[in-house]
Write an enzyme that holds these catalytic residues in place. Structure first.
Site, PDB file in Angstrom:
ATOM      1  N   LYS A 163      -4.802  -6.832 -13.641  1.00  0.00           N
ATOM      2  CA  LYS A 163      -5.897  -7.751 -13.351  1.00  0.00           C
ATOM      3  C   LYS A 163      -6.821  -7.961 -14.559  1.00  0.00           C
ATOM      4  O   LYS A 163      -6.529  -8.742 -15.441  1.00  0.00           O
ATOM      5  CB  LYS A 163      -6.691  -7.266 -12.142  1.00  0.00           C
TER       6      LYS A 163
ATOM      7  N   TYR B  51      -1.529  -0.907  -0.958  1.00  0.00           N
ATOM      8  CA  TYR B  51      -0.391  -1.655  -1.501  1.00  0.00           C
ATOM      9  C   TYR B  51      -0.301  -1.364  -2.987  1.00  0.00           C
ATOM     10  O   TYR B  51      -1.290  -1.496  -3.724  1.00  0.00           O
ATOM     11  CB  TYR B  51      -0.596  -3.148  -1.259  1.00  0.00           C
TER      12      TYR B  51
ATOM     13  N   ASP C 244      -4.031   4.240  -8.608  1.00  0.00           N
ATOM     14  CA  ASP C 244      -3.690   2.825  -8.758  1.00  0.00           C
ATOM     15  C   ASP C 244      -5.008   2.054  -8.842  1.00  0.00           C
ATOM     16  O   ASP C 244      -5.639   1.749  -7.838  1.00  0.00           O
ATOM     17  CB  ASP C 244      -2.857   2.351  -7.570  1.00  0.00           C
TER      18      ASP C 244
END
Length: 427
Positions: free
Chosen positions: A265, A142, A237
């Site tokens: 994050k 994702y 990613d």
């Protein structure tokens, strides 16, 4: 009606599904989600005052635990100077320099406010740099909710991808090819078929959104070699695994240099912050220097930068990752032992401060492997642990996270609850 139920009913009247991110709604596991009121260290408390050991850590950012005193002080120090300026600050330079030091492949860095912005912008940049349209992604990875990334595999390897969300036009999805994660042969076939059309390949080198699935080193090396050979941009990613699995991210662990990297994050320390960056010649195509446009009102927000800078400082303490990795492995090894004692089919994996739990006898290597797990049994386990005050991810397709605040006592309490939960599953 409990306080959490009342809040959920109230939320559903004004917020779609009652939540601002789908997994929070507990649709996968059933039940009513606790509404969180506060957090500290390895814990958070819901609106009814119930304390939980937190293993989602805001889905990764809270690597030093919630409300770390030094991060809090850093945020408080800058708050008094203003919340947002829409103009450059020195702190933006400092955090960009720090990231470039820790991840040398990121020669230049552009800050945004979310992981979706980072991946979406990196793909646009790759297309602008290569003058190509096709991108390649992998089943189960994702990369945010940009249109061209909400795509699943077609009926055959070289068919067009299919949208996985309403509102994504087929004309956009057709530019995305979806392959099986960790399948080097499929990579070779795809590049053989249309290598000169591929602008970029985007991959989670350590996947966290189909549960934790490690990239196979040979798969990632093949990916690097094929992108180099065909002039495609390799995008790592690392929004989730960056600074989570190692100080230099997954790219440092594997010794593979991507062309572009997406981060999020941890670099915001719990505040809304993300970034993308990489080779200087590629980044030169980004506005205002080049023709690829990207902008953001809150990009480089001073409060988020302060939290991120302090977090990046704390994780560089000697032995930080050794201790974090040891505690994460202590958790997963302990859970696996509890399952063995109860004779429940189960496996677990850990890398750095990330972990995966699978109600299957073997650790998965792909989305298909994860899908073969016993999902109903996971759901029962999840609720038994939640009732015991342990909050794991409310989905069998999500990784978990340990922080430096998860000490031996916290892990021991988790394992004590797990022994009872596995015993009940075996009954």
């Amino acid at each position: 009606m409990s306080t959490n139920q009342a809040l959920f009913e109230r939320a559903r009247r004004v917020i779609p599904g009652g939540v601002n991110s789908p997994v929070r709604a507990f649709r996968s596991v059933g039940g009513t989600p606790p509404f969180i009121a506060r957090a500290q260290g390895p814990y958070f408390w819901d609106a009814e005052g119930v304390r939980y050991i937190d293993y989602i850590g805001s889905w990764g950012p809270m690597i030093v635990g919630h409300v770390h005193p030094e991060v809090l002080e850093a945020v408080q120090r800058v708050l008094v100077n203003g919340f947002s300026f829409g103009a450059p600050t020195e702190a933006e330079i400092e955090i960009a320099e720090e990231i470039a030091k820790l991840m040398p492949t990121m020669q230049q860095v552009r800050f945004v406010s979310s992981g979706t912005e980072a991946t979406m912008s990196a793909l646009r940049l790759a297309r602008g740099f290569t003058n190509r349209s096709r991108i390649v992604k992998f089943e189960g990875c994702y990369h945010g909710h940009a249109d061209s990334l909400l795509v699943k595999a077609g009926s055959g390897l070289l068919t067009f991808g299919n949208p996985t969300s309403a509102g994504v036009p087929a004309d956009i999805a057709k530019h995305t090819t979806v392959l099986e994660y960790n399948n080097a042969a499929a990579l070779e076939e795809a590049f053989g078929a249309f290598g000169d059309e591929i602008a970029a390949v985007i991959v989670e080198p350590v996947a966290g959104n189909m549960n934790l699935v490690r990239g196979n080193p040979e798969f990632l090396k093949t990916l690097r070699a094929l992108c180099t050979k065909h002039g495609a941009v390799l995008i790592f990613d690392e929004v989730m695994c960056g600074f989570r699995v190692a100080l230099g991210g997954a790219q440092a662990l594997y010794g593979i240099e991507p062309d572009l990297t997406c981060l999020g994050k941890v670099i915001g320390g719990g505040m809304p912050a993300a970034a993308f960056g990489g080779r200087r010649d590629i980044m030169a195509h980004l506005a205002p220097e080049g023709g690829v446009y990207q902008a953001g009102t809150l990009s480089g927000n001073p409060i988020a930068v302060a939290a991120g800078l302090k977090t990046l400082e704390l994780i560089q303490a000697p032995g930080f990752y050794e201790r974090l990795s040891a505690q994460t492995a202590r958790l997963t090894n302990g859970l696996a032992a509890c399952a063995r004692d109860a004779r429940v089919p189960f496996s677990a994996d850990a890398i750095g401060g990330m972990f995966g739990l699978y109600f299957n006898e073997t650790v998965p290597a792909s989305f298909a492997d994860v899908s073969r797990s016993d999902i109903p049994r996971f759901n029962t386990f999840f609720h038994k642990m939640l009732d015991a005050g342990v909050y794991f991810a409310p989905s069998a397709y999500e990784a978990g996270f340990v922080s430096s605040a998860h000490d031996d006592a916290v892990i021991d309490a988790t394992l004590a609850a797990a022994r009872d939960a596995f015993a009940a599953l075996a009954a």
